[in-house]
Design a protein around this motif. Structure first.
Motif, PDB file in Angstrom:
ATOM      1  N   LYS A  47       0.614  -0.707  -0.298  1.00 61.40           N
ATOM      2  CA  LYS A  47       0.096  -0.080   0.209  1.00 61.40           C
ATOM      3  C   LYS A  47       0.813   0.963   0.268  1.00 61.40           C
ATOM      4  O   LYS A  47       1.898   1.010   0.211  1.00 61.40           O
TER       5      LYS A  47
ATOM      6  N   TYR B  30       6.045   1.033   0.397  1.00 57.36           N
ATOM      7  CA  TYR B  30       7.165   0.844   1.514  1.00 57.36           C
ATOM      8  C   TYR B  30       8.350   1.230   0.645  1.00 57.36           C
ATOM      9  O   TYR B  30       9.173   0.298   0.666  1.00 57.36           O
TER      10      TYR B  30
ATOM     11  N   HIS C 179       0.014  -6.773  13.379  1.00 57.44           N
ATOM     12  CA  HIS C 179       1.116  -6.336  14.323  1.00 57.44           C
ATOM     13  C   HIS C 179       0.678  -7.345  15.088  1.00 57.44           C
ATOM     14  O   HIS C 179       0.528  -7.045  16.660  1.00 57.44           O
TER      15      HIS C 179
ATOM     16  N   THR D 221       5.952  -3.689   6.287  1.00 58.76           N
ATOM     17  CA  THR D 221       7.050  -3.570   7.195  1.00 58.76           C
ATOM     18  C   THR D 221       7.912  -4.324   7.399  1.00 58.76           C
ATOM     19  O   THR D 221       9.314  -4.521   6.983  1.00 58.76           O
TER      20      THR D 221
HETATM   21  C1  LIG Z   1      -1.069  -1.468   7.000  1.00 59.43           C
HETATM   22  C2  LIG Z   1      -1.401  -2.210   7.613  1.00 59.43           C
HETATM   23  C3  LIG Z   1      -1.471  -3.585   7.499  1.00 59.43           C
HETATM   24  C4  LIG Z   1       0.384  -3.158   7.505  1.00 59.43           C
HETATM   25  O1  LIG Z   1       1.752  -2.810   8.501  1.00 59.43           O
HETATM   26  P1  LIG Z   1       2.529  -2.750   8.694  1.00 59.43           P
HETATM   27  O2  LIG Z   1       3.152  -2.128  10.161  1.00 59.43           O
HETATM   28  O3  LIG Z   1       3.331  -2.398   7.382  1.00 59.43           O
HETATM   29  O4  LIG Z   1       3.276  -4.705   8.891  1.00 59.43           O
HETATM   30  C5  LIG Z   1      -1.728  -4.059   8.220  1.00 59.43           C
HETATM   31  N1  LIG Z   1      -2.673  -4.325   8.783  1.00 59.43           N
HETATM   32  C6  LIG Z   1      -3.564  -3.573   8.312  1.00 59.43           C
HETATM   33  C7  LIG Z   1      -5.275  -2.983   8.795  1.00 59.43           C
HETATM   34  C8  LIG Z   1      -3.203  -1.929   7.662  1.00 59.43           C
HETATM   35  O5  LIG Z   1      -3.657  -0.831   7.226  1.00 59.43           O
END
Ligand SMILES: *Cc1c(COP(=O)(O)O)cnc(C)c1O
Length: 347
Positions: free
Chosen positions: A32, A36, A184, A210
């Motif tokens: 997205k 990245y 996360h 990430t």
């Molecule tokens: C952006 C996003 C992620 C990915 O986040 P990272 O910290 O880059 O792994 C995961 N879940 C949702 C709902 C997000 O909006």
């Protein structure tokens, strides 16, 4: 390859991607925003090579950037809202999984007899999602859509994370035993939670951006091309703001500016006490403003002469250092979630 370039050691980077996929059975790569630093198209291609079933994009508008390079399903993370023409159109696309975070939106989506749907629950992050009371009342609507699971997006904090995820998982599985889409959360925690609420490992999805794309930083080497080098004497005026050089040295003009999203400060270390002490001691603060640049010249980070310009930046190099030549590529520290590079070079 000139300008701001993200050089990637392709083999070890892809090895990291593969290892992550192998140890995360329910991996849903997130592609997205600025991708990245790699770009959305590149990430879609890499995700396809990993063999995952599903990827996630941030917004409905981003689906177009990945759909030709990835032929699995595509989750749109940002919750569906009425009035977004692109999001409404995507309801008819069987490959696109729509995220819904409000009861009235689920009703609207069900009314259209739409494609696959995830329902988001409100976590302590307080971003989007149904409250516990709304979750309890949602079952009749779930019967009217192609319901694919619950999405639980947790804050980044580790404290209380497991307990909160478990609480949400238990609640939603009580309403409808469907897959759990986490963000996360380490994979072992996600699967342990699933087990505790009577779900199978195959019912768990983990969205990851990430940690996947930027999780092997030693394989990523951003560089900036030196565009010009000018010798300056102490007291000479330089830059848009005609500040006086505090010492003899060079003004080095480097690729990278506000159009790239280059930060005024280096992403790390600038705010440390040690760095501040150095700033004060060298007088750089008084002469050239307070911002450390992200560029490394002759082995050290150097101070900006002034804030970055649109596509280049002026950096001061003291006379005691060895200046680079025009055309050299020097290391630059980039915050890859905010910067748009001129080129990604997989070597
Ligand atoms: C952006 C996003 C992620 C990915 O986040 P990272 O910290 O880059 O792994 C995961 N879940 C949702 C709902 C997000 O909006």
């Amino acid at each position: 390859m000139t300008g701001l370039v993200l050089n990637v050691d392709a083999a070890p980077w892809r090895h990291h991607l593969q290892q992550t996929a192998e140890t995360t059975a329910g991996l849903v790569p997130v592609a997205k925003g600025n991708g990245y630093g790699f770009g959305l198209g590149r990430l879609a291609t890499e995700a396809a090579d990993l063999g995952v079933a599903t990827i996630a994009v941030g917004t409905a508008g981003e689906v177009a950037a990945v759909r030709d390079r990835f032929d699995g399903e595509i989750v749109v993370l940002q919750p569906w809202r009425p009035g977004d023409a692109v999001a409404e159109e995507l309801l008819d696309d069987p490959r696109v999984i729509t995220t819904v975070s409000r009861t009235e939106d689920l009703a609207a989506v069900a009314e259209r007899g739409a494609g696959p749907v995830l329902v988001e629950v409100l976590t302590s992050m307080k971003r989007h999602g149904l409250t516990p009371a709304e979750v309890a009342a949602i079952a009749p609507l779930l019967d009217r859509v192609d319901f694919r699971g619950w999405t639980i997006h947790l804050p980044l904090l580790e404290t209380g994370r497991y307990a909160e995820a478990l609480e949400h998982a238990g609640r939603v599985r009580g309403v409808r035993p469907a897959p759990l889409w986490f963000s996360h959360l380490p994979w072992p925690e996600a699967t342990a939670i699933a087990k505790e609420v009577g779900a199978d490992e195959s019912d768990v999805r983990l969205r990851m951006g990430t940690q996947l794309w930027l999780g092997a930083p030693e394989t990523l080497h951003p560089t900036a091309t030196v565009i010009d080098v000018h010798k300056v004497s102490k007291g000479e005026r330089v830059g848009y703001r005609h500040r006086k050089a505090s010492a003899n040295g060079w003004v080095v003009v480097l690729a990278g500016g506000t159009a790239h999203g280059l930060a005024m400060e280096a992403p790390s270390s600038v705010s440390s006490m040690r760095q501040r002490a150095i700033t004060a001691a060298t007088g750089a603060l008084a002469t050239f403003g307070r911002a450390m640049s992200p560029y490394t010249l002759d082995g050290a980070k150097r101070w900006f002469v002034e804030p970055p310009h649109m596509q280049s930046s002026l950096v001061f190099l003291p006379a005691s250092a060895t200046p680079p030549a025009v055309g050299d590529r020097v290391p630059v520290e980039l915050r890859l979630t905010t910067v748009t590079v001129d080129e990604v070079a997989l070597n």
